[in-house]
Design a protein around this motif. Structure first.
Motif, short mmCIF file in Angstrom:
data_model
loop_
_atom_site.label_atom_id
_atom_site.label_comp_id
_atom_site.label_asym_id
_atom_site.label_seq_id
_atom_site.Cartn_x
_atom_site.Cartn_y
_atom_site.Cartn_z
N ASP A 1 0.87 -1.18 0.00
CA ASP A 1 0.00 0.00 0.00
C ASP A 1 0.90 1.22 0.00
OD1 ASP A 1 -1.72 2.23 1.01
OD2 ASP A 1 -3.20 0.62 1.12
N ASP A 2 0.56 2.22 -0.82
CA ASP A 2 1.44 3.37 -0.93
C ASP A 2 1.16 4.47 0.09
OD1 ASP A 2 -1.00 3.86 -2.32
OD2 ASP A 2 -0.09 5.61 -3.29
N HIS A 3 0.09 4.32 0.86
CA HIS A 3 -0.22 5.32 1.88
C HIS A 3 0.40 4.90 3.22
CE1 HIS A 3 -3.42 6.07 -1.12
NE2 HIS A 3 -3.19 7.33 -0.79
N GLU A 4 1.38 5.65 3.66
CA GLU A 4 2.13 5.31 4.86
C GLU A 4 1.24 5.18 6.09
OE1 GLU A 4 5.32 4.47 7.41
OE2 GLU A 4 5.25 4.52 5.22
N VAL A 5 0.31 6.13 6.27
CA VAL A 5 -0.56 6.11 7.44
C VAL A 5 -1.46 4.87 7.43
CG1 VAL A 5 -2.42 7.28 8.66
CG2 VAL A 5 -0.54 8.62 7.70
N LEU B 1 -0.92 -13.83 13.35
CA LEU B 1 -0.40 -13.19 12.15
C LEU B 1 0.90 -12.44 12.44
CD1 LEU B 1 -3.68 -11.44 10.87
CD2 LEU B 1 -2.91 -13.75 10.35
N THR B 2 1.71 -12.29 11.40
CA THR B 2 2.90 -11.47 11.52
C THR B 2 3.21 -10.85 10.16
OG1 THR B 2 5.24 -11.40 12.17
CG2 THR B 2 4.51 -13.37 11.03
N VAL B 3 3.60 -9.57 10.16
CA VAL B 3 3.97 -8.88 8.93
C VAL B 3 5.44 -9.16 8.64
CG1 VAL B 3 4.23 -6.65 7.79
CG2 VAL B 3 2.26 -7.06 9.27
N VAL B 4 5.71 -9.75 7.49
CA VAL B 4 7.10 -10.10 7.14
C VAL B 4 7.65 -9.23 6.02
CG1 VAL B 4 6.91 -12.50 7.91
CG2 VAL B 4 6.25 -11.91 5.57
N GLY B 5 6.79 -8.37 5.47
CA GLY B 5 7.27 -7.50 4.41
C GLY B 5 6.27 -6.42 4.06
N GLU B 6 6.80 -5.28 3.59
CA GLU B 6 5.95 -4.18 3.16
C GLU B 6 6.49 -3.62 1.85
OE1 GLU B 6 5.02 -1.15 6.14
OE2 GLU B 6 5.91 -2.49 7.65
N ALA B 7 5.60 -3.00 1.07
CA ALA B 7 6.01 -2.33 -0.16
C ALA B 7 5.00 -1.23 -0.45
CB ALA B 7 6.08 -3.32 -1.32
N SER B 8 5.46 -0.21 -1.19
CA SER B 8 4.58 0.92 -1.48
C SER B 8 4.35 1.12 -2.97
CB SER B 8 5.17 2.20 -0.88
OG SER B 8 6.46 2.45 -1.43
N SER B 9 4.89 0.21 -3.79
CA SER B 9 4.73 0.34 -5.24
C SER B 9 4.79 -1.03 -5.90
CB SER B 9 5.84 1.22 -5.82
OG SER B 9 7.10 0.59 -5.68
N VAL C 1 0.19 -14.92 2.89
CA VAL C 1 -0.91 -14.12 2.35
C VAL C 1 -0.37 -12.77 1.90
CG1 VAL C 1 -3.16 -13.06 2.78
CG2 VAL C 1 -2.59 -15.24 3.86
N LEU C 2 -0.71 -12.40 0.67
CA LEU C 2 -0.33 -11.10 0.13
C LEU C 2 -1.55 -10.19 0.21
CD1 LEU C 2 1.65 -9.27 -1.49
CD2 LEU C 2 0.68 -10.28 -3.57
N VAL C 3 -1.43 -9.08 0.94
CA VAL C 3 -2.51 -8.10 1.06
C VAL C 3 -2.11 -6.88 0.26
CG1 VAL C 3 -3.89 -6.71 2.64
CG2 VAL C 3 -3.07 -8.97 3.37
N VAL C 4 -2.90 -6.54 -0.76
CA VAL C 4 -2.46 -5.51 -1.70
C VAL C 4 -3.56 -4.52 -2.04
CG1 VAL C 4 -2.96 -7.06 -3.64
CG2 VAL C 4 -1.39 -5.14 -3.97
N ASP C 5 -3.18 -3.25 -2.10
CA ASP C 5 -4.10 -2.18 -2.51
C ASP C 5 -4.22 -2.22 -4.04
OD1 ASP C 5 -5.68 0.05 -2.67
OD2 ASP C 5 -4.10 1.47 -2.12
N LEU C 6 -5.38 -1.87 -4.57
CA LEU C 6 -5.56 -1.87 -6.01
C LEU C 6 -4.88 -0.68 -6.67
CD1 LEU C 6 -9.26 -3.00 -6.69
CD2 LEU C 6 -7.14 -4.28 -7.07
N GLN C 7 -4.86 0.47 -5.99
CA GLN C 7 -4.30 1.68 -6.59
C GLN C 7 -2.90 1.95 -6.06
OE1 GLN C 7 -6.00 3.12 -9.02
NE2 GLN C 7 -7.65 1.65 -8.68
N LEU C 8 -1.92 1.85 -6.96
CA LEU C 8 -0.53 2.09 -6.59
C LEU C 8 0.06 3.15 -7.54
CD1 LEU C 8 0.50 -1.63 -6.00
CD2 LEU C 8 0.14 0.13 -4.24
N PRO C 9 1.08 3.86 -7.12
CA PRO C 9 1.59 4.98 -7.92
C PRO C 9 2.16 4.59 -9.29
CG PRO C 9 3.04 4.51 -6.07
CD PRO C 9 1.79 3.74 -5.84
N ASP C 10 2.65 3.38 -9.42
CA ASP C 10 3.27 2.97 -10.69
C ASP C 10 2.52 1.82 -11.37
OD1 ASP C 10 3.90 1.18 -8.71
OD2 ASP C 10 5.96 0.85 -9.40
N GLY C 11 1.26 1.63 -11.01
CA GLY C 11 0.48 0.54 -11.59
C GLY C 11 -0.68 0.20 -10.69
#
Length: 207
Positions: free
Chosen positions: A16-20, A35-43, A58-68
């Motif tokens: 998710d590209d929104h830090e907050v 559960l445990t978070v093992v990785g993050e990405a913003s793009s 499990v991959l949790v992903v936002d649909l709207q990202l800055p580069d795709g």
């Protein structure tokens, strides 16, 4: 379901590209011992670069990202791991978002405005082989008959085909045939996935 250590916490990667927003979701996930978070990405670029090393359950992903879009991330994840479990996190649950998420192989979609416990439950359900649509409280799966739902519950209790046949008064061969139909209907390959789905629902308080 991925081949993670079944006795350890479910490993989650969040894109998710929104830090907050991301910090809030991470806090919700880490508040659960399951559960445990093992990785993050913003793009898209960052996510696809990190996925091979992280290999989340499990991959949790936002649909709207800055580069795709999250669709790009999910397709890349499925190329790495055809059984990758994925959950879409979005602000809007419109029909287009649902269609796109399903086409990319997501097992569900949950709103960013959902309560923390609903997000946790959604991740657990997806990891258990189930599906979560709308805002994390309703499933969108093919309809099962009353007898098939009974068989699903008994599978969740750990009963064999023979034990199920004895409990509901039908032939063991009939149970075997019904289990095959149930797997096809739910889009699963193994009865262990059914058992995991039932367990996840029960933890989430679903009937």
């Amino acid at each position: 379901m991925t081949s993670s250590d079944e006795h350890g916490p479910i490993r989650v990667m969040l894109v998710d590209d929104h830090e907050v927003v991301r910090r809030g979701i991470v806090t919700a996930i880490d508040s659960s011992a399951a559960l445990t978070v093992v990785g993050e990405a913003s793009s898209v670029v960052e996510a696809t670069r990190r996925l091979p090393a992280i290999r989340p359950d499990v991959l949790v992903v936002d649909l709207q990202l800055p580069d795709g879009t999250g669709i790009d991330v999910m397709r890349a994840a499925r190329e790495l791991n055809p059984e990758q479990e994925m959950l879409v996190l979005t602000s809007f649950d419109d029909d287009a978002a649902l269609r796109e998420s399903r086409s990319a192989g997501a097992a569900g979609l949950i709103l960013k405005s959902a309560r923390s416990k609903d997000i946790v439950s959604a991740i657990e359900t997806v990891h258990g082989g189930g599906t979560v649509w709308a805002n994390g409280s309703a499933e969108d799966e093919p309809e099962l008959s009353e007898s098939d739902r009974r068989i699903v519950e008994l599978i969740g209790d750990g009963h064999s085909n023979r034990e199920i046949a004895e409990q509901i008064g039908i032939a063991e061969k009939t149970v075997k045939n019904r289990v095959t139909v149930i797997l096809q209907t739910l889009g699963m390959q193994r009865r262990t996935q059914v058992a995991a789905m039932v367990a996840a629902r029960r933890r989430a308080g679903w009937k």
